[in-house]
Design a protein around this motif. Structure first.
Motif: not given
Lengths: 458, 198
Positions: A197, A200-202, A204, B82, B85-86, B174, B176, B194
């Motif tokens: 995706m 997104m950072i994760e 996914r 970005d 968020n990291r 999703f 983690f 986020v």
């Protein structure tokens, strides 16, 4: 019509068939062959009281090219599995049938078939005709030495699976009056393409909607939303789906025609990030979508016409109401609610009004799916989720799965005889099919994680 | 021009200036000459006029030509979303099994998050509701939504504007932590933050 076999059939087929363009793989043309007798079921069933034993010897092919031979093998294999699936015939194994040489219908070695216990023999012969496959199929009764089913099919060489599915459905219909499901499909959600995706950072995986034949073959991806797409539901003609997607950053429901060149999406519930819409269900008459929405604060059940007009709220309760499912005649809606303290299945009129609780699960019930005389659902049990069904009339509950793994998200075949569901018993999440009594579980998907199966309506 | 693009413009300018000055030509240094002293008129007499001397032109005020690169005392201020968020400066709210109530630990996390959101009033956020894998997929969509809304509601009570907050439920889609034990489940039951705009 004169019957032609083996070498003669090449000439005969050419003479009989007017020129026709190659067929689309989605087309099968059939016509009835002569010499057919019906009413055979009564005599056989009445005499023996058991299922008729059917053998399918290898199809007889005129010509030796590899494509034709491959088509013949696929036809025989698929047809055998299709006919086994409904369990109206007791299928004689292909290895068993191979003990008797394949012959044209006129020279069937009846004594040999009788010795291996065949009540009926399905004889198929095929020839190339105008780039297509012309296929004659007969079912011969061994005791009476007469054909009881006879049809000539014209199929695309690339569409032999559909050809076999068509033969199976028509044989089931003529012989038993049964609406088989060999030509039905599944819609489901999968991450099998492994795409990530964006934004997104994760890490996914995106999940897109796929459709496949009822046996899991010929899967194809039908959404390209690059997002999380869940909970597809079919239109009554099974040429469109409605599903929920996160593609806008919030959850809304989208209507999509499957066989159009241009993908045009309808958004009948007109979602926003303050009015998100979930778990759509297409009404049996095709005019409306039922869904769950938090637009008024908590999850309630709504219906809206396909064109987005006439939005109506059906429930009004501080508890969450979700997972609506239409009754087959469209007059009632089953849904999940925790208004009684834990999630249970309720039924109400399709216009709303008072709701009746029909499950009393010790933990939770969810995802009702409605067959003619029962509702199948997911039930939370210690250690996971299992599939159960509750009779509409008696409210008797039967548990259909009992591990291994977790088993959820049931969907019933249009003829009510089979249930597909999601299971973790093979490691990842896969879709499996079982008979409506919980027997004969078979795996349908083999790659990726697969969820939210929905059986097509036709 | 947005703040970050102005910054990059200035940084590029500074680099250009540094290369222009740091080349082979040594920087021009003005010799420090002593200020001119009043000189006696030749002959020791009075000046020819009684007018006071014209004052010198005022010095030009300094012009800021460029910002030179520095290490910011506040890295979050210069990061794009970005990177933010990291870094995940806004911690997740973790929930109990099958629960959508923000407990004392979660309230502490949200108090810290609210302070950060007040410090950076331009940030917009999405709160994602997630669940562990137990229970049905459909139920967990609703549970995830309730968790996201409960998290948002607590932030509103701390004075954060609703205009800055969007919510979305991802149910159990999703996780983690892909594990199948309580340690993984505990991480996966969360209101996840986020930053979507700054």
């Amino acid at each position: 019509m004169r019957v032609c076999f083996l070498l003669a059939s090449a000439l005969c087929g050419t003479a009989l068939a007017a020129w026709a363009p190659p067929l689309d793989p989605t087309e099968v043309i059939s016509s009835t062959l002569g010499e057919q007798q019906t009413e055979i079921r009564t005599s056989i069933g009445g005499i023996s009281g058991r299922l008729p034993r059917l053998a399918i010897p290898a199809f007889i092919m005129t010509g030796v090219d590899a494509e034709l031979l491959e088509a013949a093998k696929t036809l025989g294999d698929v047809l055998w599995k299709d006919l086994e699936f409904e369990r109206e015939f007791q299928m004689i194994s292909q290895a068993g049938a191979a003990q008797v040489p394949s012959t044209p219908a006129e020279s069937l070695p009846y004594e040999s078939w009788n010795q291996i216990g065949a009540d009926d023999v399905l004889v198929g012969s095929a020839v190339r005709a105008d780039g297509n496959l012309q296929l004659d199929v007969r079912v011969i009764n061994v005791e009476r030495k007469v054909p009881t089913f006879g049809k000539r099919y014209t199929c695309s060489l690339r569409g032999v699976r559909l050809c076999a599915h068509t033969i199976a459905d028509e044989l089931h219909k003529e012989r038993f009056g049964l609406d088989g499901v060999a030509r039905t499909k599944f819609a489901f959600v999968s991450d099998r393409d492994g795409e990530r995706m964006g934004g997104m950072i994760e890490q996914r995986s995106i999940k897109e909607v796929y459709i496949a034949d009822y046996d899991g073959f010929r899967p194809s991806r039908v959404t390209v939303r690059g997002s999380l797409n869940l909970a597809p539901s079919w239109s009554p003609d099974s040429r469109a789906i409605v599903y929920q997607s996160h593609q806008s950053g919030f959850v809304d429901i989208y209507v999509q025609k499957l066989y159009e060149v241009q993908v045009q999406l309808g958004r009948p519930a007109r979602g926003t990030d303050r009015a998100q819409n979930f778990l759509p269900a297409w009404s049996p008459d095709g005019t409306r979508i039922a869904y769950a929405s938090s637009r008024d604060g908590n999850w309630e059940i709504y219906v809206v016409k396909i064109d987005g007009t006439d939005m109506r709220r059906l429930t009004s309760h501080p508890s969450d109401d979700s997972a609506p499912a239409w009754s087959p005649n469209g007059t009632q809606i089953a849904f999940t609610s925790d208004r009684g303290g834990s999630n249970q299945i309720y039924i109400m009129s399709a216009d709303g009004g008072p709701a009746t609780k029909i499950t009393s699960e010790p933990r939770k019930a969810d995802r009702p799916t409605w067959a003619l005389d029962f509702i199948a659902y997911s039930a939370e049990v210690p250690g996971g989720v299992e599939i159960k069904k509750v009779s509409i009339g008696t409210r008797d509950v039967v548990q259909l799965t009992d591990g291994p793994g977790s088993n959820e998200s049931p969907t019933v075949s249009p003829n009510g005889r089979h249930i597909a569901f999601v299971t973790t018993r093979w490691g990842k999440e896969h879709i499996a099919v079982m008979d409506a009594d919980g027997k004969n579980v078979r795996q349908i998907t083999f790659t990726g994680n697969n969820r939210y199966p929905r059986w097509s309506n036709r | 021009m947005s703040r970050s693009s102005l910054m990059s413009f200035l940084v590029v300018g500074a680099l250009w200036l540094a290369s222009a000055c740091g080349g082979k030509t040594p920087p021009a240094i003005s010799p420090t000459t002593p200020p001119p002293r009043p000189q006696a008129f030749p002959g020791g007499g009075s000046p020819p006029s009684s007018r006071p001397p014209v004052p010198p032109a005022p010095d030009a005020p300094p012009i800021l030509a460029a910002e030179l690169p520095v290490v910011s005392a506040d890295p979050l201020a210069t990061m794009d979303t970005d990177e933010i968020n990291r870094q995940a400066p806004l911690g997740p709210v973790l929930f109990g099994y099958d629960s959508d109530s923000v407990d004392a630990e979660g309230q502490k996390v949200l108090t810290d998050n609210a302070a950060i959101l007040k410090k950076y009033p331009t940030w917009a956020i999405t709160i994602e509701g997630h669940s562990d894998e137990r229970g049905t997929a459909e139920y967990n969509l609703a549970l995830g939504e309730r968790r996201a809304l409960a998290t948002k509601s607590y932030l509103l009570s701390l004075g954060i504007s609703a205009d800055r907050i969007r919510t979305v439920s991802y149910g159990k889609e999703f996780p983690f932590d892909p594990g199948h034990d309580e340690a993984a489940y505990a991480k996966n039951r969360r209101g996840h933050f986020v930053v979507t705009a700054k």
